[in-house]
Motif scaffolding. Structure first.
Motif, PDB file in Angstrom:
ATOM      1  N   SER A   1       0.859  -1.192   0.000  1.00  0.00           N
ATOM      2  CA  SER A   1       0.000   0.000   0.000  1.00  0.00           C
ATOM      3  C   SER A   1       0.889   1.235   0.000  1.00  0.00           C
ATOM      4  CB  SER A   1      -0.910  -0.001   1.229  1.00  0.00           C
ATOM      5  OG  SER A   1      -1.693   1.172   1.269  1.00  0.00           O
ATOM      6  N   VAL A   2       0.593   2.158  -0.905  1.00  0.00           N
ATOM      7  CA  VAL A   2       1.403   3.368  -1.050  1.00  0.00           C
ATOM      8  C   VAL A   2       0.492   4.590  -1.083  1.00  0.00           C
ATOM      9  CG1 VAL A   2       3.115   4.588  -2.448  1.00  0.00           C
ATOM     10  CG2 VAL A   2       3.131   2.091  -2.381  1.00  0.00           C
ATOM     11  N   LYS A   3       0.849   5.599  -0.292  1.00  0.00           N
ATOM     12  CA  LYS A   3       0.115   6.864  -0.325  1.00  0.00           C
ATOM     13  C   LYS A   3       0.924   7.879  -1.116  1.00  0.00           C
ATOM     14  CE  LYS A   3      -1.861  10.534   2.524  1.00  0.00           C
ATOM     15  NZ  LYS A   3      -2.033  11.077   3.901  1.00  0.00           N
ATOM     16  N   LEU A   4       0.351   8.376  -2.208  1.00  0.00           N
ATOM     17  CA  LEU A   4       1.016   9.360  -3.060  1.00  0.00           C
ATOM     18  C   LEU A   4       0.430  10.741  -2.790  1.00  0.00           C
ATOM     19  CD1 LEU A   4       2.868  10.204  -5.427  1.00  0.00           C
ATOM     20  CD2 LEU A   4       0.982   9.609  -6.974  1.00  0.00           C
ATOM     21  N   SER A   5       1.314  11.699  -2.500  1.00  0.00           N
ATOM     22  CA  SER A   5       0.904  13.098  -2.310  1.00  0.00           C
ATOM     23  C   SER A   5       1.602  13.945  -3.365  1.00  0.00           C
ATOM     24  CB  SER A   5       1.279  13.583  -0.908  1.00  0.00           C
ATOM     25  OG  SER A   5       0.640  12.813   0.094  1.00  0.00           O
ATOM     26  N   VAL A   6       0.810  14.680  -4.143  1.00  0.00           N
ATOM     27  CA  VAL A   6       1.343  15.530  -5.206  1.00  0.00           C
ATOM     28  C   VAL A   6       1.040  16.988  -4.870  1.00  0.00           C
ATOM     29  CG1 VAL A   6       1.372  16.003  -7.680  1.00  0.00           C
ATOM     30  CG2 VAL A   6       0.935  13.673  -6.862  1.00  0.00           C
ATOM     31  N   PHE A   7       2.073  17.833  -4.916  1.00  0.00           N
ATOM     32  CA  PHE A   7       1.924  19.247  -4.576  1.00  0.00           C
ATOM     33  C   PHE A   7       2.282  20.123  -5.768  1.00  0.00           C
ATOM     34  CE2 PHE A   7       2.826  17.028  -0.597  1.00  0.00           C
ATOM     35  CZ  PHE A   7       1.804  17.511   0.221  1.00  0.00           C
ATOM     36  N   ASP A   8       1.746  21.333  -5.753  1.00  0.00           N
ATOM     37  CA  ASP A   8       2.075  22.287  -6.804  1.00  0.00           C
ATOM     38  C   ASP A   8       3.403  22.980  -6.499  1.00  0.00           C
ATOM     39  OD1 ASP A   8       0.906  23.548  -4.587  1.00  0.00           O
ATOM     40  OD2 ASP A   8       0.423  25.324  -5.754  1.00  0.00           O
ATOM     41  N   HIS A   9       3.946  23.679  -7.485  1.00  0.00           N
ATOM     42  CA  HIS A   9       5.201  24.408  -7.341  1.00  0.00           C
ATOM     43  C   HIS A   9       4.909  25.826  -6.844  1.00  0.00           C
ATOM     44  CE1 HIS A   9       7.497  21.413  -9.803  1.00  0.00           C
ATOM     45  NE2 HIS A   9       6.290  21.200 -10.292  1.00  0.00           N
ATOM     46  N   LYS A  10       5.792  26.336  -5.979  1.00  0.00           N
ATOM     47  CA  LYS A  10       5.660  27.703  -5.468  1.00  0.00           C
ATOM     48  C   LYS A  10       7.022  28.384  -5.537  1.00  0.00           C
ATOM     49  CE  LYS A  10       1.909  26.534  -2.249  1.00  0.00           C
ATOM     50  NZ  LYS A  10       0.851  27.198  -3.018  1.00  0.00           N
ATOM     51  N   SER A  11       7.030  29.650  -5.977  1.00  0.00           N
ATOM     52  CA  SER A  11       8.303  30.371  -6.076  1.00  0.00           C
ATOM     53  C   SER A  11       8.053  31.876  -6.029  1.00  0.00           C
ATOM     54  CB  SER A  11       9.038  30.009  -7.376  1.00  0.00           C
ATOM     55  OG  SER A  11       8.303  30.428  -8.501  1.00  0.00           O
ATOM     56  N   HIS A  12       9.141  32.616  -5.750  1.00  0.00           N
ATOM     57  CA  HIS A  12       9.117  34.080  -5.781  1.00  0.00           C
ATOM     58  C   HIS A  12      10.200  34.540  -6.734  1.00  0.00           C
ATOM     59  CE1 HIS A  12       9.819  38.254  -4.611  1.00  0.00           C
ATOM     60  NE2 HIS A  12       8.589  38.247  -4.118  1.00  0.00           N
ATOM     61  N   GLU A  13       9.819  35.364  -7.700  1.00  0.00           N
ATOM     62  CA  GLU A  13      10.758  35.852  -8.705  1.00  0.00           C
ATOM     63  C   GLU A  13      10.860  37.368  -8.620  1.00  0.00           C
ATOM     64  OE1 GLU A  13      12.502  33.886 -10.581  1.00  0.00           O
ATOM     65  OE2 GLU A  13      11.469  31.988 -10.164  1.00  0.00           O
ATOM     66  N   SER A  14      12.057  37.877  -8.899  1.00  0.00           N
ATOM     67  CA  SER A  14      12.294  39.317  -8.919  1.00  0.00           C
ATOM     68  C   SER A  14      12.948  39.685 -10.246  1.00  0.00           C
ATOM     69  CB  SER A  14      13.192  39.730  -7.746  1.00  0.00           C
ATOM     70  OG  SER A  14      13.458  41.119  -7.787  1.00  0.00           O
ATOM     71  N   ARG A  15      12.392  40.667 -10.921  1.00  0.00           N
ATOM     72  CA  ARG A  15      12.918  41.135 -12.194  1.00  0.00           C
ATOM     73  C   ARG A  15      12.932  42.663 -12.215  1.00  0.00           C
ATOM     74  NH1 ARG A  15      13.576  36.486 -12.152  1.00  0.00           N
ATOM     75  NH2 ARG A  15      13.285  34.914 -13.790  1.00  0.00           N
ATOM     76  N   GLY A  16      13.741  43.204 -13.112  1.00  0.00           N
ATOM     77  CA  GLY A  16      13.774  44.645 -13.313  1.00  0.00           C
ATOM     78  C   GLY A  16      12.878  45.045 -14.470  1.00  0.00           C
ATOM     79  N   PRO A  17      12.433  46.303 -14.520  1.00  0.00           N
ATOM     80  CA  PRO A  17      11.617  46.763 -15.654  1.00  0.00           C
ATOM     81  C   PRO A  17      12.354  46.549 -16.973  1.00  0.00           C
ATOM     82  CG  PRO A  17      11.608  48.377 -13.881  1.00  0.00           C
ATOM     83  CD  PRO A  17      12.650  47.357 -13.512  1.00  0.00           C
ATOM     84  N   GLY A  18      11.633  46.033 -17.963  1.00  0.00           N
ATOM     85  CA  GLY A  18      12.240  45.779 -19.257  1.00  0.00           C
ATOM     86  C   GLY A  18      12.816  44.385 -19.410  1.00  0.00           C
TER      87      GLY A  18
END
Length: 279
Positions: A137-154
């Motif tokens: 018996s196996v319990k599978l847990s699948v999660f979404d990806h989470k991240s924080h990105e920083s960019r400059g204008p342009g």
């Protein structure tokens, strides 16, 4: 019809979660393996039939994997069957099955794959009947990806979709409470938004301050694939820093000039000191 499929998918997922939690709370929970994965990755659900059947391999290996709603994968010799939601994503390697490894490999896992899975081997019983032997018996847990990105204008932002099942991207501005559609699979490229020809990626070009906020990638059932928090901020430019360093670093000619002046001064001081001693 489409809303019915979404509702059916949601109810199936809810059923898996509820039944999985009931089993985990029972006395059998100690024998349940837990596997964690993220959307788009590959998950391997472990299984070894030798722990139940011994060392001798059956004449024809017949393996089944099932969730509480029903069988999701079955393989008997060269013949195999997959449930529709696992089409072209589930596999038990034939070359390993005969040596005892009946692990189920799920490619491109989805949030909807979350749940409890049970493996069985079907073997010959008495009077030519077939017996199904529980293996793991196996319990599978699948999660979404989470991240924080920083960019400059342009600058550009590459937004990963992670899976071919990503269907929609929605956006919520930093100071807004409303979600708006940014992209749907099948949309044509625009001046600012471009889908990679091969990779599951979107490129947002020439970012502006108004692009700051939250981006969510959703699958065809509305389940989250990823969440990205984007900040668009001004950045210091490298040439200015380099210019400051150059203005503070003496050139070779200036260094040699300073050294010559110092030697001349020392020579004058020595001559003056010797003259005073003679007097």
């Amino acid at each position: 019809m489409k809303s019915f499929r979404h509702t059916h998918r949601f109810l199936m997922l809810l059923c898996r979660l509820l039944l999985g939690s009931l089993v985990d709370s029972s006395s059998a929970s100690s024998s349940t393996r837990s596997i964690i994965s993220r959307v788009g990755n590959q998950a391997v659900l472990p299984c070894s039939w030798k722990s139940r059947l011994g060392e001798e391999a059956p004449s024809i290996c017949h393996v089944q994997w099932a969730t509480p709603p029903g069988i999701v994968f079955e393989q008997q010799g060269q013949n195999k069957w997959q449930a529709e939601e696992f089409r072209d994503r589930a596999e038990v390697p034939q070359d390993k099955l005969g040596s005892g490894d009946c692990s189920l490999i799920i490619s491109d896992v989805q949030i909807g794959d979350t749940g409890r899975y049970e493996s069985f081997m079907v073997v010959d019983g008495v009077k030519s009947t077939k017996t199904r032997v529980f293996i793991q018996s196996v319990k599978l847990s699948v999660f979404d990806h989470k991240s924080h990105e920083s960019r400059g204008p342009g600058e550009d932002l590459v937004l990963d979709l992670y899976t071919r099942h990503s269907f929609r991207v929605v956006f919520q501005g930093r100071n807004s409470s409303q979600w708006s559609d940014l992209w749907m699979r099948g949309d044509k490229d625009s001046q600012r938004l471009e889908k990679h020809l091969v990779k599951e990626q979107l490129t947002m070009k020439k970012l502006k301050r108004s692009d700051e906020g939250t981006y969510k990638v959703l699958d065809e059932h509305g389940l989250a694939v990823s969440t990205v928090q984007l900040s668009v901020e001004e950045r210091a430019t490298a040439p200015r820093v380099q210019q400051v360093w150059e203005s503070q670093t003496p050139t070779d000619d200036a260094a040699r000039s300073s050294c010559s002046a110092l030697l001349l001064l020392l020579s004058s001081l020595v001559t003056t000191f010797q003259t005073l001693r003679l007097l």
